[in-house]
Design a protein around this motif. Structure first.
Motif, PDB file in Angstrom:
ATOM      1  N   ARG A 131       0.818  -1.212   0.000  1.00  0.00           N
ATOM      2  CA  ARG A 131       0.000   0.000   0.000  1.00  0.00           C
ATOM      3  C   ARG A 131       0.851   1.261   0.000  1.00  0.00           C
ATOM      4  O   ARG A 131       0.640   2.184   0.788  1.00  0.00           O
ATOM      5  N   ILE A 132       1.826   1.279  -0.906  1.00  0.00           N
ATOM      6  CA  ILE A 132       2.687   2.448  -1.069  1.00  0.00           C
ATOM      7  C   ILE A 132       2.586   2.933  -2.511  1.00  0.00           C
ATOM      8  O   ILE A 132       2.241   2.174  -3.407  1.00  0.00           O
ATOM      9  N   ARG A 133       2.889   4.199  -2.706  1.00  0.00           N
ATOM     10  CA  ARG A 133       2.750   4.777  -4.044  1.00  0.00           C
ATOM     11  C   ARG A 133       4.067   5.227  -4.648  1.00  0.00           C
ATOM     12  O   ARG A 133       4.096   5.642  -5.802  1.00  0.00           O
ATOM     13  N   HIS A 134       5.153   5.153  -3.883  1.00  0.00           N
ATOM     14  CA  HIS A 134       6.450   5.625  -4.374  1.00  0.00           C
ATOM     15  C   HIS A 134       7.563   4.654  -3.996  1.00  0.00           C
ATOM     16  O   HIS A 134       7.532   4.080  -2.904  1.00  0.00           O
ATOM     17  N   LEU A 135       8.520   4.523  -4.905  1.00  0.00           N
ATOM     18  CA  LEU A 135       9.677   3.658  -4.664  1.00  0.00           C
ATOM     19  C   LEU A 135      10.953   4.363  -5.074  1.00  0.00           C
ATOM     20  O   LEU A 135      11.046   4.858  -6.208  1.00  0.00           O
ATOM     21  N   PRO A 136      11.945   4.381  -4.191  1.00  0.00           N
ATOM     22  CA  PRO A 136      13.260   4.811  -4.659  1.00  0.00           C
ATOM     23  C   PRO A 136      13.860   3.667  -5.480  1.00  0.00           C
ATOM     24  O   PRO A 136      13.666   2.496  -5.154  1.00  0.00           O
ATOM     25  N   VAL A 137      14.542   4.014  -6.550  1.00  0.00           N
ATOM     26  CA  VAL A 137      15.224   3.025  -7.373  1.00  0.00           C
ATOM     27  C   VAL A 137      16.715   3.188  -7.074  1.00  0.00           C
ATOM     28  O   VAL A 137      17.295   4.237  -7.338  1.00  0.00           O
ATOM     29  N   LEU A 138      17.289   2.133  -6.482  1.00  0.00           N
ATOM     30  CA  LEU A 138      18.687   2.180  -6.072  1.00  0.00           C
ATOM     31  C   LEU A 138      19.548   1.363  -7.023  1.00  0.00           C
ATOM     32  O   LEU A 138      19.257   0.204  -7.285  1.00  0.00           O
ATOM     33  N   ASP A 139      20.593   2.001  -7.511  1.00  0.00           N
ATOM     34  CA  ASP A 139      21.593   1.318  -8.324  1.00  0.00           C
ATOM     35  C   ASP A 139      22.806   1.159  -7.411  1.00  0.00           C
ATOM     36  O   ASP A 139      23.608   2.080  -7.279  1.00  0.00           O
ATOM     37  N   GLY A 140      22.881   0.015  -6.730  1.00  0.00           N
ATOM     38  CA  GLY A 140      23.862  -0.146  -5.660  1.00  0.00           C
ATOM     39  C   GLY A 140      23.394   0.702  -4.492  1.00  0.00           C
ATOM     40  O   GLY A 140      22.284   0.550  -4.000  1.00  0.00           O
ATOM     41  N   GLU A 141      24.214   1.637  -4.081  1.00  0.00           N
ATOM     42  CA  GLU A 141      23.840   2.567  -3.007  1.00  0.00           C
ATOM     43  C   GLU A 141      23.344   3.895  -3.560  1.00  0.00           C
ATOM     44  O   GLU A 141      22.869   4.747  -2.821  1.00  0.00           O
ATOM     45  N   HIS A 142      23.462   4.077  -4.883  1.00  0.00           N
ATOM     46  CA  HIS A 142      23.126   5.340  -5.547  1.00  0.00           C
ATOM     47  C   HIS A 142      21.632   5.426  -5.855  1.00  0.00           C
ATOM     48  O   HIS A 142      21.050   4.482  -6.381  1.00  0.00           O
ATOM     49  N   LEU A 143      21.028   6.558  -5.545  1.00  0.00           N
ATOM     50  CA  LEU A 143      19.623   6.798  -5.866  1.00  0.00           C
ATOM     51  C   LEU A 143      19.525   7.142  -7.347  1.00  0.00           C
ATOM     52  O   LEU A 143      19.915   8.218  -7.778  1.00  0.00           O
ATOM     53  N   ALA A 144      19.031   6.190  -8.136  1.00  0.00           N
ATOM     54  CA  ALA A 144      18.960   6.358  -9.588  1.00  0.00           C
ATOM     55  C   ALA A 144      17.683   7.071 -10.024  1.00  0.00           C
ATOM     56  O   ALA A 144      17.672   7.779 -11.037  1.00  0.00           O
ATOM     57  N   ALA A 145      16.595   6.854  -9.294  1.00  0.00           N
ATOM     58  CA  ALA A 145      15.309   7.462  -9.649  1.00  0.00           C
ATOM     59  C   ALA A 145      14.364   7.330  -8.472  1.00  0.00           C
ATOM     60  O   ALA A 145      14.633   6.596  -7.513  1.00  0.00           O
ATOM     61  N   PHE A 146      13.272   8.035  -8.569  1.00  0.00           N
ATOM     62  CA  PHE A 146      12.200   7.943  -7.583  1.00  0.00           C
ATOM     63  C   PHE A 146      10.926   7.837  -8.401  1.00  0.00           C
ATOM     64  O   PHE A 146      10.556   8.775  -9.106  1.00  0.00           O
ATOM     65  N   ILE A 147      10.287   6.680  -8.361  1.00  0.00           N
ATOM     66  CA  ILE A 147       9.143   6.424  -9.234  1.00  0.00           C
ATOM     67  C   ILE A 147       7.854   6.288  -8.443  1.00  0.00           C
ATOM     68  O   ILE A 147       7.873   5.918  -7.273  1.00  0.00           O
ATOM     69  N   SER A 148       6.768   6.580  -9.125  1.00  0.00           N
ATOM     70  CA  SER A 148       5.452   6.428  -8.509  1.00  0.00           C
ATOM     71  C   SER A 148       4.717   5.281  -9.171  1.00  0.00           C
ATOM     72  O   SER A 148       5.083   4.832 -10.267  1.00  0.00           O
ATOM     73  N   ILE A 149       3.681   4.833  -8.519  1.00  0.00           N
ATOM     74  CA  ILE A 149       2.871   3.773  -9.099  1.00  0.00           C
ATOM     75  C   ILE A 149       2.257   4.262 -10.415  1.00  0.00           C
ATOM     76  O   ILE A 149       2.094   3.502 -11.362  1.00  0.00           O
ATOM     77  N   GLY A 150       1.994   5.555 -10.494  1.00  0.00           N
ATOM     78  CA  GLY A 150       1.483   6.139 -11.735  1.00  0.00           C
ATOM     79  C   GLY A 150       2.462   6.015 -12.886  1.00  0.00           C
ATOM     80  O   GLY A 150       2.067   5.769 -14.025  1.00  0.00           O
ATOM     81  N   ASP A 151       3.760   6.198 -12.598  1.00  0.00           N
ATOM     82  CA  ASP A 151       4.789   6.029 -13.635  1.00  0.00           C
ATOM     83  C   ASP A 151       4.751   4.623 -14.203  1.00  0.00           C
ATOM     84  O   ASP A 151       4.843   4.424 -15.421  1.00  0.00           O
ATOM     85  N   LEU A 152       4.628   3.640 -13.314  1.00  0.00           N
ATOM     86  CA  LEU A 152       4.652   2.241 -13.750  1.00  0.00           C
ATOM     87  C   LEU A 152       3.374   1.862 -14.491  1.00  0.00           C
ATOM     88  O   LEU A 152       3.425   1.164 -15.507  1.00  0.00           O
ATOM     89  N   VAL A 153       2.243   2.328 -14.009  1.00  0.00           N
ATOM     90  CA  VAL A 153       0.974   2.034 -14.680  1.00  0.00           C
ATOM     91  C   VAL A 153       0.958   2.683 -16.063  1.00  0.00           C
ATOM     92  O   VAL A 153       0.550   2.066 -17.048  1.00  0.00           O
ATOM     93  N   LYS A 154       1.420   3.916 -16.157  1.00  0.00           N
ATOM     94  CA  LYS A 154       1.473   4.608 -17.455  1.00  0.00           C
ATOM     95  C   LYS A 154       2.346   3.836 -18.433  1.00  0.00           C
ATOM     96  O   LYS A 154       1.968   3.624 -19.588  1.00  0.00           O
ATOM     97  N   TYR A 155       3.524   3.418 -17.994  1.00  0.00           N
ATOM     98  CA  TYR A 155       4.425   2.658 -18.851  1.00  0.00           C
ATOM     99  C   TYR A 155       3.766   1.360 -19.303  1.00  0.00           C
ATOM    100  O   TYR A 155       3.821   0.992 -20.476  1.00  0.00           O
ATOM    101  N   ARG A 156       3.132   0.681 -18.377  1.00  0.00           N
ATOM    102  CA  ARG A 156       2.472  -0.596 -18.695  1.00  0.00           C
ATOM    103  C   ARG A 156       1.336  -0.390 -19.695  1.00  0.00           C
ATOM    104  O   ARG A 156       1.182  -1.157 -20.638  1.00  0.00           O
ATOM    105  N   LEU A 157       0.540   0.647 -19.517  1.00  0.00           N
ATOM    106  CA  LEU A 157      -0.550   0.931 -20.443  1.00  0.00           C
ATOM    107  C   LEU A 157      -0.026   1.277 -21.844  1.00  0.00           C
ATOM    108  O   LEU A 157      -0.598   0.845 -22.847  1.00  0.00           O
ATOM    109  N   GLU A 158       1.056   2.058 -21.896  1.00  0.00           N
ATOM    110  CA  GLU A 158       1.654   2.388 -23.195  1.00  0.00           C
ATOM    111  C   GLU A 158       2.148   1.129 -23.896  1.00  0.00           C
ATOM    112  O   GLU A 158       1.989   0.985 -25.109  1.00  0.00           O
TER     113      GLU A 158
END
Length: 142
Positions: A99-126
Motif C-alpha cells: 500500500r505504497i505509491r512511491h519507490l526509490p530506485v537504487l543502483d547499488g547505493e546510488h539513488l537512480a530514480a524515484f518512481i510512482s505507481i502512476g509512472d509504472l501504470v502509465k508505462y504498462r498501459l503504453e
C-alpha cells in the motif's frame, strides 16, 4: 520489462529532504513541487521516505506541534526500494501489497530514480497499447 526501461532517458530531478529538516520545511517542499512523497537522504544514502501520509499521521498524533518535529521522527523507514533490474510487474505487486505509491530506485547505493505507481501504470498501459496496435496492423496485413 524492467524499471530500467521505464527510467531510461528520463532526466528526472529528484526532490529530496534531509532527516534533520523539520516536518514544516518538508511539507512546504511537497506542496511547492506538487508531489506526494520524497526520499529522505543523508550523504547520498536513502534513509526513508517522507510522504503526505506521514505528514497526516504525525499531525493527527501530535497536532500543530508536529510541524516542528524532525523528518527522521516521522518518516517511513527503512524504505522499500527497487533496483533498475526489478521487473515492472514485480514492483507494481510490491507497491500494491504494501500500500505504497512511491519507490526509490537504487543502483547499488546510488539513488537512480524515484518512481510512482502512476509512472509504472502509465508505462504498462503504453506497452499494452503498442502491442495492441501491432496486433491490429498484423491482422490488417494478413
Amino acid at each position: 520489462m524492467t524499471i530500467a526501461r521505464v527510467i531510461a532517458g528520463r532526466n528526472q530531478q529528484i526532490i529530496d529532504c534531509s532527516p534533520e529538516e523539520t516536518v514544516r520545511t518538508a511539507a512546504e517542499r511537497l506542496a511547492e513541487h506538487r508531489i506526494g512523497a520524497m526520499p529522505v537522504v543523508t550523504g547520498g544514502q536513502v534513509d526513508g521516505i517522507f510522504s503526505e501520509r506521514d505528514l497526516l499521521y504525525c499531525i493527527a498524533k501530535h497536532g500543530a506541534s508536529a510541524l516542528d518535529l524532525k523528518v527522521s521522527e516521522v518518516m517511513t523507514a527503512p524504505p522499500i526500494a527497487a533496483e533498475p533490474t526489478t521487473d515492472v510487474l514485480d514492483a507494481l505487486e510490491v507497491m500494491t501489497l504494501r500500500r505504497i505509491r512511491h519507490l526509490p530506485v537504487l543502483d547499488g547505493e546510488h539513488l537512480a530514480a524515484f518512481i510512482s505507481i502512476g509512472d509504472l501504470v502509465k508505462y504498462r498501459l503504453e506497452l499494452v497499447e503498442s502491442e495492441a496496435n501491432a496486433m491490429r496492423d498484423y491482422i490488417r496485413t494478413a
